[in-house]
Design a protein around this motif. Sequence first.
Motif, PDB file in Angstrom:
ATOM      1  N   SER A  49      43.211  29.782  39.166  1.00  8.70           N
ATOM      2  CA  SER A  49      44.421  30.257  39.823  1.00  8.70           C
ATOM      3  C   SER A  49      44.036  31.223  40.935  1.00  8.70           C
ATOM      4  CB  SER A  49      45.324  30.975  38.808  1.00  8.70           C
ATOM      5  OG  SER A  49      46.371  31.645  39.453  1.00  8.70           O
ATOM      6  N   SER A  50      44.674  31.089  42.078  1.00  8.70           N
ATOM      7  CA  SER A  50      44.398  32.015  43.184  1.00  8.70           C
ATOM      8  C   SER A  50      44.755  33.440  42.782  1.00  8.70           C
ATOM      9  CB  SER A  50      45.173  31.595  44.428  1.00  8.70           C
ATOM     10  OG  SER A  50      46.566  31.628  44.174  1.00  8.70           O
ATOM     11  N   ARG A  51      45.664  33.602  41.851  1.00  2.86           N
ATOM     12  CA  ARG A  51      46.067  34.931  41.399  1.00  2.86           C
ATOM     13  C   ARG A  51      44.947  35.644  40.645  1.00  2.86           C
ATOM     14  NH1 ARG A  51      51.034  34.415  37.899  1.00  2.86           N
ATOM     15  NH2 ARG A  51      50.961  36.663  38.067  1.00  2.86           N
ATOM     16  N   LEU A  52      43.927  34.918  40.221  1.00  3.97           N
ATOM     17  CA  LEU A  52      42.847  35.514  39.434  1.00  3.97           C
ATOM     18  C   LEU A  52      41.599  35.804  40.271  1.00  3.97           C
ATOM     19  CD1 LEU A  52      43.139  33.307  36.215  1.00  3.97           C
ATOM     20  CD2 LEU A  52      44.207  35.507  36.692  1.00  3.97           C
ATOM     21  N   ARG A  53      41.690  35.699  41.593  1.00  8.29           N
ATOM     22  CA  ARG A  53      40.533  35.894  42.472  1.00  8.29           C
ATOM     23  C   ARG A  53      39.868  37.250  42.288  1.00  8.29           C
ATOM     24  NH1 ARG A  53      43.995  33.884  46.917  1.00  8.29           N
ATOM     25  NH2 ARG A  53      44.454  36.086  47.062  1.00  8.29           N
TER      26      ARG A  53
END
Length: 142
Positions: A49-53
């Motif tokens: 997920s991009s939110r977990l970068r």
Amino acid sequence: MGLSYRLRYFGLKDIGQAILVKRAVADLLLDCEIRFVPTVRYKNGVPISSRLRRFNRSELDELSCLFTALNRSREEIARGASSVKDLVASATSRIEFHKLPFLIIGAAMAHGLTVSDSIYVPDQDTLLNGAQDIWIDLPKQS
């Protein structure tokens, strides 16, 4: 100017949203097909997920407990669990699973974000063997 046919793909991680979009496309008679694709996960179970970068390796490993818990629930249901008490020791309400498909959904909090995950169980094979997720290596430690 005519509209052209469109094809859109949704990962099964966000199956709840994908089902709503698919229903909206059908209800609105849009010239679009919605297809579900496997969730891409790190090998520890955390969905990409991009939110977990901004999460480091240690934090991603911590979040892996969410998938582990969801997958254990799927396994317990496959073995015949039919009550919340079987899945969560403190609960007493009963859940009956009469037919497929169903969703197992969970969430965890980290960095002020709610990180959700889900397992979509559309058929008996997925119930017994797990979802056909795509597994990749975790990012390098920074």
